[in-house]
Design a protein around this motif. Structure first.
Motif, PDB file in Angstrom:
ATOM      1  N   ILE A 158      15.983  13.962 -14.979  1.00 22.34           N
ATOM      2  CA  ILE A 158      15.081  12.957 -14.415  1.00 22.34           C
ATOM      3  C   ILE A 158      13.667  13.214 -14.924  1.00 22.34           C
ATOM      4  O   ILE A 158      13.153  14.330 -14.814  1.00 22.34           O
ATOM      5  N   VAL A 159      13.058  12.183 -15.497  1.00 19.51           N
ATOM      6  CA  VAL A 159      11.660  12.272 -15.930  1.00 19.51           C
ATOM      7  C   VAL A 159      10.819  11.509 -14.917  1.00 19.51           C
ATOM      8  O   VAL A 159      11.015  10.308 -14.715  1.00 19.51           O
ATOM      9  N   ASN A 160       9.898  12.191 -14.278  1.00 21.87           N
ATOM     10  CA  ASN A 160       9.023  11.569 -13.284  1.00 21.87           C
ATOM     11  C   ASN A 160       7.613  11.474 -13.866  1.00 21.87           C
ATOM     12  O   ASN A 160       6.948  12.478 -14.087  1.00 21.87           O
ATOM     13  N   TYR A 161       7.166  10.245 -14.117  1.00 18.30           N
ATOM     14  CA  TYR A 161       5.861  10.023 -14.724  1.00 18.30           C
ATOM     15  C   TYR A 161       4.729   9.971 -13.698  1.00 18.30           C
ATOM     16  O   TYR A 161       3.563   9.845 -14.080  1.00 18.30           O
ATOM     17  N   SER A 162       5.067  10.065 -12.430  1.00 14.48           N
ATOM     18  CA  SER A 162       4.057   9.879 -11.376  1.00 14.48           C
ATOM     19  C   SER A 162       3.667  11.164 -10.662  1.00 14.48           C
ATOM     20  O   SER A 162       2.835  11.134  -9.764  1.00 14.48           O
ATOM     21  N   VAL A 163       4.276  12.293 -11.040  1.00 13.00           N
ATOM     22  CA  VAL A 163       3.967  13.545 -10.337  1.00 13.00           C
ATOM     23  C   VAL A 163       2.529  13.981 -10.599  1.00 13.00           C
ATOM     24  O   VAL A 163       1.775  14.295  -9.680  1.00 13.00           O
ATOM     25  N   ASN A 164       2.135  14.002 -11.871  1.00 15.13           N
ATOM     26  CA  ASN A 164       0.790  14.434 -12.243  1.00 15.13           C
ATOM     27  C   ASN A 164      -0.140  13.234 -12.348  1.00 15.13           C
ATOM     28  O   ASN A 164       0.275  12.129 -12.706  1.00 15.13           O
TER      29      ASN A 164
END
Length: 263
Positions: A158-164
């Motif tokens: 899973i790639v989460n683009y909203s964490v940082n």
């Protein structure tokens, strides 16, 4: 007359069971509405709200069914054994659904993403709208709705683009060999530093990175706030092309030199 009394008692029992079922369903509906309103007002994670509501509704309905069966005079112990056996059979038939249920538990426990995050996983990408018991609901940038089984999603990368809060934007530009390197570097610096959304901390990286077959390659890496990523990406591409044209910096096509020798 005993059979008449028995019929009357049986009728009363059945009627009471039906009334209990109807009233119970109505009460469950009211309870779920109250719980839903309280959850909306609470600071509970958006990811948990639909999942907890679904679980609570299922548990309450199961308890209601057991109560109705008990009113009808059935042996709860025997009923529990039947339920266990049926559950085992259903479990074998719906292994995928059970895997999705377990995946939903993992996703809500480990929380690799939350409602509102933009993610990529199981071959899809989009904004998380809800994490249900069996499926996670995504909305794509072109407004398509995708339902991904939780089992596959929890087992996939899973790639989460909203964490940082910030992201790096990477570019590679090819320039003709005849162009002065310092001129190109200076031009790229002007384009990057003139964009208001490009962050200066970390400092932009602009270097000659490779001698290609048809061009000299320059790597540009800049940082931007996550919400500005695509604006920076497209603006820099556009502005570099415009600036290269103004500065007579060529962007060569891939080409091959063929030398013919007569012997």
């Amino acid at each position: 007359m005993d059979w008449i009394n028995l019929a009357i008692e049986t009728g009363k029992t059945i009627a009471f069971a039906i009334i209990t079922l109807i009233v119970g369903l109505a009460i469950i509906k009211i309870i779920m509405k109250i719980v839903g309103n309280q959850m909306e007002k609470s600071k509970l994670d958006e990811s948990l709200k639909p999942f907890l509501q679904s679980m609570m509704s299922i548990i309450l309905k199961i308890l209601l069914i057991i109560s109705v069966i008990s009113i009808l005079g059935a042996d709860i112990t025997s009923f529990a054994a039947i339920i266990a056996a049926a559950g085992f059979a259903v479990g074998l038939a719906f292994q995928g659904s059970l895997a999705n249920f377990a995946g939903g538990i993992l996703l809500l426990t480990l929380r690799p993403f939350r409602v509102g995050d933009y993610i990529e996983g199981a071959g899809y990408g989009g904004t998380v709208k809800a994490i249900q018991i069996l499926y996670t609901e995504l909305t794509t940038p072109d407004n398509k709705v995708i339902f991904i089984p939780n089992g596959g999603l929890s087992n996939a990368g899973i790639v989460n683009y909203s964490v940082n809060s910030t992201r790096r934007v990477d570019f590679t530009f090819g320039v003709g060999y005849e162009t002065d390197a310092q001129h190109v570097l200076h031009t790229l610096e002007n384009v990057v530093n003139s964009h208001s959304a490009v962050l200066q901390d970390p400092e932009p990286f602009i270097r000659l990175s490779a001698h290609g077959d048809s061009a000299v390659e320059y790597t540009v890496r800049v940082w931007a706030n996550a919400e500005d990523y695509w604006d920076v990406h497209f603006d820099i591409l556009e502005q570099v092309k415009i600036k290269f044209d103004q500065e007579n910096i060529s962007i060569p096509y891939p080409q091959m030199d063929v030398h013919v020798s007569n012997q």
